[in-house]
Design an enzyme around this catalytic site. Sequence first.
Site, PDB file in Angstrom:
ATOM      1  N   PRO A   2      24.933  13.898  28.855  1.00  0.00           N
ATOM      2  CA  PRO A   2      24.093  14.010  30.028  1.00  0.00           C
ATOM      3  C   PRO A   2      22.632  13.918  29.654  1.00  0.00           C
ATOM      4  O   PRO A   2      22.170  14.578  28.729  1.00  0.00           O
ATOM      5  CB  PRO A   2      24.414  15.387  30.586  1.00  0.00           C
ATOM      6  CG  PRO A   2      25.526  15.917  29.758  1.00  0.00           C
ATOM      7  CD  PRO A   2      25.494  15.192  28.479  1.00  0.00           C
ATOM      8  N   GLU A   3      21.932  13.105  30.385  1.00  0.00           N
ATOM      9  CA  GLU A   3      20.491  12.999  30.251  1.00  0.00           C
ATOM     10  C   GLU A   3      19.898  13.606  31.521  1.00  0.00           C
ATOM     11  O   GLU A   3      20.603  14.268  32.278  1.00  0.00           O
ATOM     12  CB  GLU A   3      20.098  11.527  30.056  1.00  0.00           C
ATOM     13  CG  GLU A   3      20.896  10.868  28.921  1.00  0.00           C
ATOM     14  CD  GLU A   3      20.533   9.411  28.682  1.00  0.00           C
ATOM     15  OE1 GLU A   3      19.408   9.017  28.990  1.00  0.00           O
ATOM     16  OE2 GLU A   3      21.393   8.664  28.180  1.00  0.00           O
TER      17      GLU A   3
END
Length: 278
Positions: A2-3
């Site tokens: 996840p960014e």
Amino acid sequence: MPELPEAETIVRGLRPAITGRRIERVEVPKPDVLREGRRSFSAKVRGRTIGSVERRAKNVLIVLDRGRRIAVNLGMTGQLLPFPRPPRGRRRPTHPAVRFRFDDGSLLVFNDTRRFGTVECLDPEEWSEREARFGPEPLDPAYAPSQLAAALGTSRAPIRSWLLDQRRIAGIGNIYAAEALFLSGIHPERPARSIDLEEATRLHGSIRMVLEDAIDEGGTTIRDYRNAIGGEGGYARLLFVYGRQGRPCRRCGAPIERLVISNRSAFFCPTCQPPRRP
DNA sequence: AGTGTATCCTGCAGGC
DNA sequence: TGCCTGCAGGATACAC
């Protein structure tokens, strides 16, 4: 995994599900995701009420009373899955690492296959110390193109590595670095300091556009990423270069290339992103 | 000081 | 089918 857009999507989904709940009990089947013993962690969070849910960089912050907060770094495969009571036919988490049980019988599970993620409980001073290490939030309205241009400064690092450094700019990971560099026509190996004001301005705009569009799509699901209701993000179908080596560039048709920078894949179009400026 | 490398961990895809 | 290798969205301690 996840960014920024994935963390933001999770935060938005989590907020209505857990705000106002009181943590009654904590179970830690995988204590190595904590940075302290499970007993002291539990003692800090048990009995506390959740005031809000926020994001900084790629971290999900569960803000408790007295300014204390649980900081969750999702690592590569981390998921935050709230389960209502009763848990209406939802699939059980495959790799539960931490379970928070609330006063209304509902549940929040930190699920993490690879366990690169971390769950920490920080006091206000500890958090402000941590917080100060992150670079600016790219979606902050006050973050200006000139600020990016100035920050690129004298760094000889390849721009792709520069963008992944959370101290320089917060929230960008390998997917969105690749996409933003494609959109601004910048080769991933260009030294940061070689990027002029005009290019930096384009890059600034591309970063914002990619992150905003990805948030609108609920993030990018390659494999493991899920939002707070277990659903996938829709941005994968909009990717221009990430993971598309050998396939035709959506803009010019040339085959997308892959190279390795600092042990991590970089994807780019050799004609849309020439190694040096013409 | 500022970079690149190796490492943590599990699962999956592809080659043979 | 099974074994092997390489690869994966992150972060960081270390060597140079």
